[in-house]
Design an enzyme around this catalytic site. Structure first.
Site, short mmCIF file in Angstrom:
data_model
loop_
_atom_site.label_atom_id
_atom_site.label_comp_id
_atom_site.label_asym_id
_atom_site.label_seq_id
_atom_site.Cartn_x
_atom_site.Cartn_y
_atom_site.Cartn_z
N HIS A 1 -7.48 17.88 4.48
CA HIS A 1 -8.78 17.21 4.36
C HIS A 1 -9.55 17.35 5.66
O HIS A 1 -9.05 17.06 6.73
CB HIS A 1 -8.58 15.72 4.04
CG HIS A 1 -8.35 15.46 2.59
ND1 HIS A 1 -8.78 14.32 1.96
CD2 HIS A 1 -7.73 16.20 1.64
CE1 HIS A 1 -8.44 14.38 0.67
NE2 HIS A 1 -7.79 15.50 0.46
N TYR B 1 -13.21 4.95 2.44
CA TYR B 1 -12.90 3.64 3.03
C TYR B 1 -14.14 2.77 2.80
O TYR B 1 -15.20 3.06 3.35
CB TYR B 1 -12.62 3.77 4.53
CG TYR B 1 -11.29 4.43 4.87
CD1 TYR B 1 -11.14 5.81 4.84
CD2 TYR B 1 -10.18 3.65 5.22
CE1 TYR B 1 -9.92 6.40 5.15
CE2 TYR B 1 -8.95 4.24 5.53
CZ TYR B 1 -8.84 5.62 5.50
OH TYR B 1 -7.63 6.21 5.81
N PRO C 1 -2.34 -0.74 7.83
CA PRO C 1 -2.46 0.63 7.32
C PRO C 1 -3.85 1.26 7.39
O PRO C 1 -3.99 2.46 7.12
CB PRO C 1 -2.01 0.50 5.85
CG PRO C 1 -2.19 -0.93 5.51
CD PRO C 1 -2.01 -1.70 6.77
N LYS D 1 -1.70 5.19 10.33
CA LYS D 1 -0.93 5.59 11.51
C LYS D 1 0.57 5.31 11.45
O LYS D 1 1.33 5.85 12.27
CB LYS D 1 -1.49 4.89 12.78
CG LYS D 1 -2.87 5.36 13.18
CD LYS D 1 -2.82 6.73 13.84
CE LYS D 1 -4.16 7.39 13.99
NZ LYS D 1 -4.39 8.53 13.11
N TYR E 1 -8.53 9.31 14.27
CA TYR E 1 -8.04 9.44 12.90
C TYR E 1 -7.18 10.69 12.74
O TYR E 1 -6.12 10.63 12.10
CB TYR E 1 -9.22 9.47 11.91
CG TYR E 1 -8.79 9.31 10.47
CD1 TYR E 1 -8.60 8.05 9.91
CD2 TYR E 1 -8.54 10.43 9.67
CE1 TYR E 1 -8.18 7.90 8.59
CE2 TYR E 1 -8.12 10.29 8.36
CZ TYR E 1 -7.94 9.02 7.82
OH TYR E 1 -7.51 8.88 6.53
#
Ligand code: FAD
Ligand code: DHB
Length: 391
Positions: A72, A201, A293, A297, A385
């Protein structure tokens, strides 16, 4: 019986450590209290950093991930009813993440271990690390009603948050840092195509939602729920109805629903235990730290810990140097705390807190608006990220 490194716990941390040590010529045995099927039945993380992908390659357990995993290049933040893309690839100079489930990582590592002919004692009861303050540690366990003991050079505590290793350390040798959040995540796994080709998100007035995936035909979705909610009271219908309300109109129209394969509620917590080494016992992964979460990570930190630890053991056996093992705790904790910071920040930014007022919500919205319109803000999110490099 004897081995060089006795590993307690056959989750991703223990299994990956076992393969990295094997590739470095270091003998190891894993002791796991559950059965292989039970371990594989836990549905957890889904996003792998490049560092984790590289460690799986070093462990020679990356073939299926490279064939079936989904690289991604971006994620989407949804707020104020609109989606905004964070271009991870462009903002980080060519980095990306791999979407590949923890269950599959675990299965691939189990297969690699089987191929190498390494011993894993599953369904081991009352596993106990002994004498780890001395030069001759041992592990005691029971299997089929019989007690056994293994002597070793080192013990690796990879037994998760509720494990025995951290609990065996004298209270005055350890310091814990903890933050518990006033909500949990209700997760659902279903054989339906993902709502979008990238992860979403979502920050909404009704709470946080996350749209993730495992393949072109399998989706993983999460909803922020009060800690008092019980999974039995959430029908599949109720889940899909609530998710719909937290999506933008386009995603809502694209959402395909179906029967859940798994449904569970996970509490959210930040936790770090310091140091990560006690004599000849080393903690790695969830045994030493937990992240909420939201930053994806948890699994990645378990992998980087055992990356450092396997390197330290290789230095010890191949170069007769204790420097790596002496520095393990300090080096790992530097990376752990940065992931703790990022996970706490993402959690604070994206969720609805029961005790926050209008002012706090306006500040949250301003920060989201800043992030998606400032290259500096978006770059900082993207850099964390995709994962910070190993030191
Ligand atoms: P674990 O996976 O917990 O493995 C530890 C192993 O040790 C287990 O197999 C356990 O059975 C074994 N064990 C425990 N005690 C003993 C004992 N006394 N003797 C022998 N064996 C023992 N992370 C994300 O990034 N995204 C997510 O969506 C996400 N969701 C999660 C949901 C839940 C419910 C949980 C609990 C975690 C989630 N995580 C998530 C975190 C991520 O899954 C973990 O960080 C990761 O599993 C850590 O791997 P580990 O090997 O350190 O620990
Ligand atoms: C998944 C879980 C996460 O916590 C996250 O941040 C991204 C993806 C998942 O299970 O797919």
């Amino acid at each position: 019986m004897r081995t060089q490194v006795a590993i307690i716990g056959a989750g991703p941390a223990g299994l990956l450590l076992g393969q990295l040590l094997y590739e470095a010529g270091i003998d190891n045995i894993i002791f796991e209290q559950r059965s292989p099927d039970y371990v594989l039945g836990r549905i957890r993380a889904g996003v792998l950093e490049q560092v984790t992908v590289d460690l799986l390659a070093q462990a020679k357990a990356d073939k299926r991930m490279l064939a079936e995993g989904l690289p991604h290049d971006g994620i989407e933040l949804l707020f104020g009813g609109k989606r905004h893309r964070i271009d991870l690839h462009e903002l980080t100079g060519g980095k990306r993440v791999m979407v590949y489930g923890q269950t599959e990582v675990t299965r691939d590592l189990m297969e690699a271990r089987k191929r190498a002919g390494l011993l894993t004692v599953y369904e081991a009861q009352n596993v106990t690390p002994l004498e780890f303050g001395s030069e001759r540690p041992r592990v005691r366990y029971e299997k089929d009603g019989q007690q056994h003991e293994i002597s070793c050079d080192f013990i690796a505590g990879c037994d998760g948050f509720h494990g025995v290793c951290r609990a065996s350390i004298p209270a005055d040798s350890i310091r814990n840092y903890e933050k518990v959040y006033p909500f949990g995540w209700l997760g659902i796994l279903a054989d339906v195509p993902p709502v979008s080709h990238e992860l979403i998100y979502a920050h909404t007035e009704r709470g946080f939602a996350l749209c993730s995936q495992r393949s072109a035909t399998r989706s993983r979705y999460y909803l922020q729920v009060p800690l008092t909610d019980k999974v039995e009271n959430w029908s599949d219908e109720a889940f899909w109805d609530e998710l719909r309300l937290r999506l933008d109109p386009e995603a809502r129209a694209n959402l395909v629903t179906g029967a859940s394969l798994e449904k569970s509620i996970a509490p959210l917590r930040s936790f770090v235990s310091e140091p990560m080494r006690f004599g000849r016992m080393f903690l790695a992964g969830d045994a030493a730290h937990i992240v909420p979460p939201t930053g994806a990570k948890g699994l990645n930190l378990a992998a980087s810990d055992v990356g450092y630890l396997s390197r330290a053991f290789a230095e010890f056996y191949q170069q007769r140097s204790s420097e790596g093992i002496d520095r393990y705790s300090e080096v790992s904790l530097r990376r752990v705390w940065k992931a703790e910071r990022f996970s706490w920040w993402m959690t604070s930014l994206m969720h609805r807190f029961p005790d926050s007022g209008d002012f706090d919500r306006k500040v949250q919205e301003a920060e989201l608006d800043y992030l998606v319109h400032s290259r500096a803000g978006a770059t900082s999110l993207a850099e964390n990220y995709v994962g910070l490099p190993l030191n």
